[in-house]
Design a protein around this motif. Sequence first.
Motif, mmCIF file in Angstrom:
data_model
loop_
_atom_site.group_PDB
_atom_site.id
_atom_site.type_symbol
_atom_site.label_atom_id
_atom_site.label_comp_id
_atom_site.label_asym_id
_atom_site.label_seq_id
_atom_site.Cartn_x
_atom_site.Cartn_y
_atom_site.Cartn_z
ATOM 1 N N ASN A 182 0.692 -1.241 -0.018
ATOM 2 C CA ASN A 182 0.207 -0.183 -0.227
ATOM 3 C C ASN A 182 0.594 1.048 0.054
ATOM 4 O O ASN A 182 0.443 2.193 -0.643
ATOM 5 N N TYR A 229 -5.432 2.216 3.949
ATOM 6 C CA TYR A 229 -6.313 1.339 3.316
ATOM 7 C C TYR A 229 -6.811 1.727 2.067
ATOM 8 O O TYR A 229 -7.769 2.397 2.087
ATOM 9 N N GLU A 276 -4.205 -6.297 6.852
ATOM 10 C CA GLU A 276 -5.024 -5.679 5.910
ATOM 11 C C GLU A 276 -6.523 -5.645 6.532
ATOM 12 O O GLU A 276 -7.180 -4.589 6.256
ATOM 13 N N SER A 327 -6.808 -3.340 9.471
ATOM 14 C CA SER A 327 -6.432 -1.715 9.066
ATOM 15 C C SER A 327 -7.838 -1.266 8.479
ATOM 16 O O SER A 327 -8.344 -0.096 8.620
ATOM 17 N N GLY A 328 -8.621 -2.324 7.687
ATOM 18 C CA GLY A 328 -9.981 -1.939 7.181
ATOM 19 C C GLY A 328 -11.057 -1.818 8.234
ATOM 20 O O GLY A 328 -11.720 -0.850 8.197
#
Length: 309
Positions: free
Chosen positions: A77, A180, A220, A223-224
Amino acid sequence: MDKKNLISIVFSFRNEEENIPDLIRRTKEVIEKTPYNYEIIFVNDASTDNSLNILKEYAEKDKRIKIINLSRRFGYNQGLFAGLNYSKGDAVITLDADLQDPPELIPQLIKKWEEGADIVHTIRKKRIGESKIKVFLTKLAYKIINFVSEIKLLEDAGNFKLISRKALNEILKLKEKDPYVRGIAGWVGFKQDYIYYVREKRAKGKTHFPFLRSMGPFMEFISGVTSFSILPLLYIVLLGIILSFIGIIFLILSISHILHFWIGLMIFLSGITIFSIGVVGVYTGRIWKEVLGRPNYIVESTINIEDEQ
């Protein structure tokens, strides 16, 4: 629409020496059939194979192929945001470098943009070569994120998308750490559209995010969940209230001296406590990163890029 508009195509990658030749060939074959100028930006996340040398050979022959070398491994990212920052296109297309995202879809993305969409998502209607448990857990993760978040992610929509310059300018104003990307693309708003496709299995090489042997997918997901909502913290407050009332009931029942029940209750409450501390810790960790103010990435060098950021 002005046929001199520029399309930027951004790849964030690490160790893709086996896929780069086919990736460049297929991407150029597709984009050159459109009436637009283009640039292809490769963000090298500190590859340790021969990827950089291969890219240099292509970049020497074609100045539209541009390379950004990060000073160390920062992550997918972060590399993606580096490419977005350096892109000059009126529209920017991001996709993975392992050829699971087919470049042949680029004309369809551009067509949606020509029709007025500022962000065009791609939604995977089928994922070839991925285990059933991975597909199930991925769908579950999307449902959880959508349940607790203030945004609604399109299920099975990844990082393969087109973003207009208008929308990208707003996205680049965000300075948050651990961005994100797929969530931010939905959060920023504007007119959004999507197309469906079948995601192929990795063309060559091994995945850099083995689902059950890498923290990448889990991080991930975290983070979302935490990027767009404080709802998990509110759930902890609610859970604390409920457990307090349950505790009062158990105190009343303790006169019956059911020892094993109390032991089970203590274990349960200990688990809830550890989980709650963990959730608060994740949010605290995000605050800590923001306060430090460190950049998301550091660029070591660039090739065929004139204006340094």
